[in-house]
Design an enzyme around this catalytic site. Sequence first.
Site: not given
Length: 346
Positions: A252, A304, A316
Site C-alpha cells: 500500500c 493502510h 490502493h
Amino acid sequence: MFNKRKSSFKTLLIITAIAFLSFNDLGIFISNFAAKGDDGSQVDFKEGEKTTILRENERDFFVEKDLKKYEVPKDVVLIKEKNSNSYKVKKKNTPIIDEIDGKIIKLLDIGEKVKLKKLSGEYGLFSTADNIEGYILLADLEEGEREKIITVGIAKNNKVLKGAKDRHYVLLKGEPVLVKDFKNGQFIIVDEEGNEFSVNKGDISLRNGRHTTSRSGISRRTSKLSSVIHQAHKTIGKPYVSGDIGKRGYDCSGLTYSTYLKGAGIKLNRSSKDQVKNGVEVKKSDLIPGDLVFFRTGGRNIGHVGIYIGDGNMIHASSGSKKVIITPIDEKWYKQRYVTARRIIK
C-alpha cells in the site's frame, strides 16, 4: 445614369470584398441567450451557435447577426479564433500602391503574406514581409491562417477527468483551466501537452476569462496532481507484493511512495505510519484528488494508505484482493477504520 451605375458597382465590389475576407473574431454560444440590439430589436442565440465577434470591452462581447450588433456577456460566448490580420495574395502581379489610386510600389506574387494595418473602402493598408507599406485591393487577397484561441477559465468543482490514451486531468476548484472548444454541452479543455478532456459546462466559469494562444496557463499544482493521478491509474491491476515499490508489484505505501515520486518528484516516507507525517492534514469532507487517505488495520495504529481519486474513491494496493484496485473510501470496512487524510501538494 452611367455614374450612378458605376457607383453602385463600386459599392457592390466593396461589400463583396469585405464579405469574402473576415476581419473579426469567431466564437460560439455556450448557452441560450436573448439579446437586444441598439435599435431595440431582440434576437435569440442558441447554445452551440457560432457567432462573429466585432469587439469587446471588460465585461461584454459585441456580436453580429443579420447585419445587426448585439451586446452579450462574456460568460455566454467562448472565443474560438481570432483574426490575425494576416492575408495572402491570390493574384499574380498584384500591385501594392503608395496611396489609393496612386503609384505602384511593388508587384506581389501569389502566396505572398501581408499584414493588415487598417481598412479603407475596397482597399486596405498592408505591410509586406520586407516591410514595404502600401494599399492593396481587398479583392486580390485571401485570408491567411487564423489564431486558435484558448480561454483561461476557472474550475468550479474538484474532479478527475479522463481523456484519450488513459490520460487523466485533475480539475481543482478555483484553479485556472484552458478551454479550447465547446461541443454538445461540454467544454473541451487541454493540458500543457495538448491532451483533450471533456467537462460539463457547469464545472467551468468563463467570467473574467482571459485569452491566450499558448498552453502555459495551467497551475503547477494542477499539473503535478494530474500526473500523480495518471501514475496511480497506471498501477491498477498490478499485484500486491509486500515491501515492494513497483519492481514486481506494490504494497500500500509502496504504491503511494512510487506514485508521488514518479508523478511529482516528491519523495514520501516509506511506510504508511510514517507517510501520515508527510504533507498537511485535511478533513474528509475537504478531500481533493491526490490526497492520501489512511486507515487502521488493527488496534489504533495506521496500517493502510490509498490515494484519493475523487467521487468518493481511492486507488490502493489491497492485500485482501492481492492487487491494486479502486475502492470507495466509505465502503463499510474502510469507513469504520478511516483515520485521517494528508495533502501532499498544496
